[in-house]
Write a protein that holds these residues in place. Structure first.
Motif, PDB file in Angstrom:
ATOM      1  N   ILE A   5     -20.014  40.666 -46.642  1.00 27.89           N
ATOM      2  CA  ILE A   5     -20.350  41.909 -47.202  1.00 27.89           C
ATOM      3  C   ILE A   5     -21.287  42.025 -48.144  1.00 27.89           C
ATOM      4  O   ILE A   5     -21.538  42.620 -48.878  1.00 27.89           O
ATOM      5  N   TYR A   6     -20.931  40.811 -48.982  1.00 23.36           N
ATOM      6  CA  TYR A   6     -22.030  40.439 -49.876  1.00 23.36           C
ATOM      7  C   TYR A   6     -23.545  39.741 -49.617  1.00 23.36           C
ATOM      8  O   TYR A   6     -24.806  39.766 -49.598  1.00 23.36           O
ATOM      9  N   ASP A   7     -23.606  39.704 -47.589  1.00 20.04           N
ATOM     10  CA  ASP A   7     -24.918  38.976 -46.855  1.00 20.04           C
ATOM     11  C   ASP A   7     -25.485  40.506 -47.535  1.00 20.04           C
ATOM     12  O   ASP A   7     -25.504  41.719 -47.819  1.00 20.04           O
ATOM     13  N   ARG A   8     -27.368  39.326 -47.785  1.00 19.62           N
ATOM     14  CA  ARG A   8     -28.356  40.988 -47.409  1.00 19.62           C
ATOM     15  C   ARG A   8     -28.960  41.424 -46.939  1.00 19.62           C
ATOM     16  O   ARG A   8     -29.025  42.740 -47.367  1.00 19.62           O
ATOM     17  N   GLY A   9     -28.762  41.810 -45.851  1.00 17.04           N
ATOM     18  CA  GLY A   9     -27.971  42.482 -44.584  1.00 17.04           C
ATOM     19  C   GLY A   9     -27.228  43.559 -44.732  1.00 17.04           C
ATOM     20  O   GLY A   9     -28.020  44.186 -43.920  1.00 17.04           O
TER      21      GLY A   9
END
Length: 284
Positions: free
Chosen positions: A99-103
């Motif tokens: 959930i912390y992926d940049r996208g």
């Protein structure tokens, strides 16, 4: 068609199908924390915490005050980063996707992973009806009047509140009792169709009757939504959860998970003496 009549197809509320919709498969999701460390400024509050929280199960986070349980809970739906001095390392995987992926949009993470706080926080001047629907408006979801009516009834029913408020839906949510306000907040969380529901000591300020009703609601919802609950009440953890994780921060060190596993094993045959001491009330 006018904007007020425009409808969208909403997936079923966790815990059951919409009144006029076909039964749908569960949308609950597994949640996994990998090597989570967290800081407030230079102060480290969690150290490499990893935990799997299975779909359609209730996971209880237990441990003394100040060991990082609530911080960990807020990391699970990206609320930790709202604090200016906060930082973290590690991953939070929702069905395998970080959930912390940049996208990945923060609003999407918080829609899929809802939160119920320790202190009930309905919008006090907003009606009970509009409180339930508040999350839809915030997420830009539009629905027709009949669909909104059905959604409000269903969410309040699942939160165990419908019978108590059905004849006063237009009254302010702030006029309800504390226990009713907490159940209203649960109904509001359910309206946006979360896949995971986080609960931070949701019964700590409630009377036994309200506590019992919320625990019943947790049991009813767990078949359809993944639940993670922070509680200091060991009897409650034993009653509502399928698995437990015991957090501890000793002598000023950051919080860690000492032990985790099935609730029955954690309470009756823990492998760590500190776990046994805590669940049996010898400290904490």
């Amino acid at each position: 068609m006018s904007t007020t009549d425009e409808t969208v197809k909403l997936p079923p509320v966790p815990g059951g199908p919409a009144p006029h919709a076909p039964v749908a498969a569960s949308r609950s999701a597994s949640l996994e924390a990998r090597d989570i460390s967290a800081w407030f400024g230079d102060h480290k509050v969690l150290d490499r915490v990893s935990l799997s929280m299975p779909a359609q199960r209730v996971t209880a986070l237990i441990g003394p005050s100040g060991c990082g349980k609530s911080t960990f809970l807020r990391i699970l739906n990206r609320m930790h980063e709202l604090i200016g001095t906060a930082s973290l390392a590690g991953q939070v995987l929702l069905d395998g996707e970080d959930i912390y992926d940049r996208g990945r949009r923060i609003t999407q993470a918080r829609r899929e992973i809802g939160m119920v706080f320790q202190k009930p926080n309905p919008f006090p001047a907003m009606s009970i009806y509009d409180n339930v629907l508040a999350g839809l408006k915030m997420n830009g979801v539009r629905a027709g009047r009949n669909e909104r009516d059905d959604l409000v009834e269903e969410c309040l029913t699942k939160a165990g509140l419908w019978r108590e408020v059905a004849d006063r839906l237009r009254q302010p949510g702030g006029a309800l009792s504390g226990g009713q306000q907490q159940r209203l907040c649960i109904a509001r969380s359910l309206a946006v169709r979360p896949r995971v529901l986080l609960m931070d000591e949701p019964c700590s300020a409630l009377d036994p009757t309200s506590t019992r009703r919320i625990e019943q609601t947790i049991g009813e919802l767990s078949d359809e939504v993944t639940i993670v609950i922070v509680t200091h009440n060991m009897q409650q953890a034993a009653r509502v959860s399928h698995s437990c994780a015991f957090f501890l921060a000793e002598q000023g060190t950051p919080g860690v998970i000492v032990e985790h596993g099935p609730t029955d094993a954690m309470f009756n045959s823990p492998t760590d003496e500190r776990t046994s001491d805590y669940v049996n009330g010898r400290f904490g």
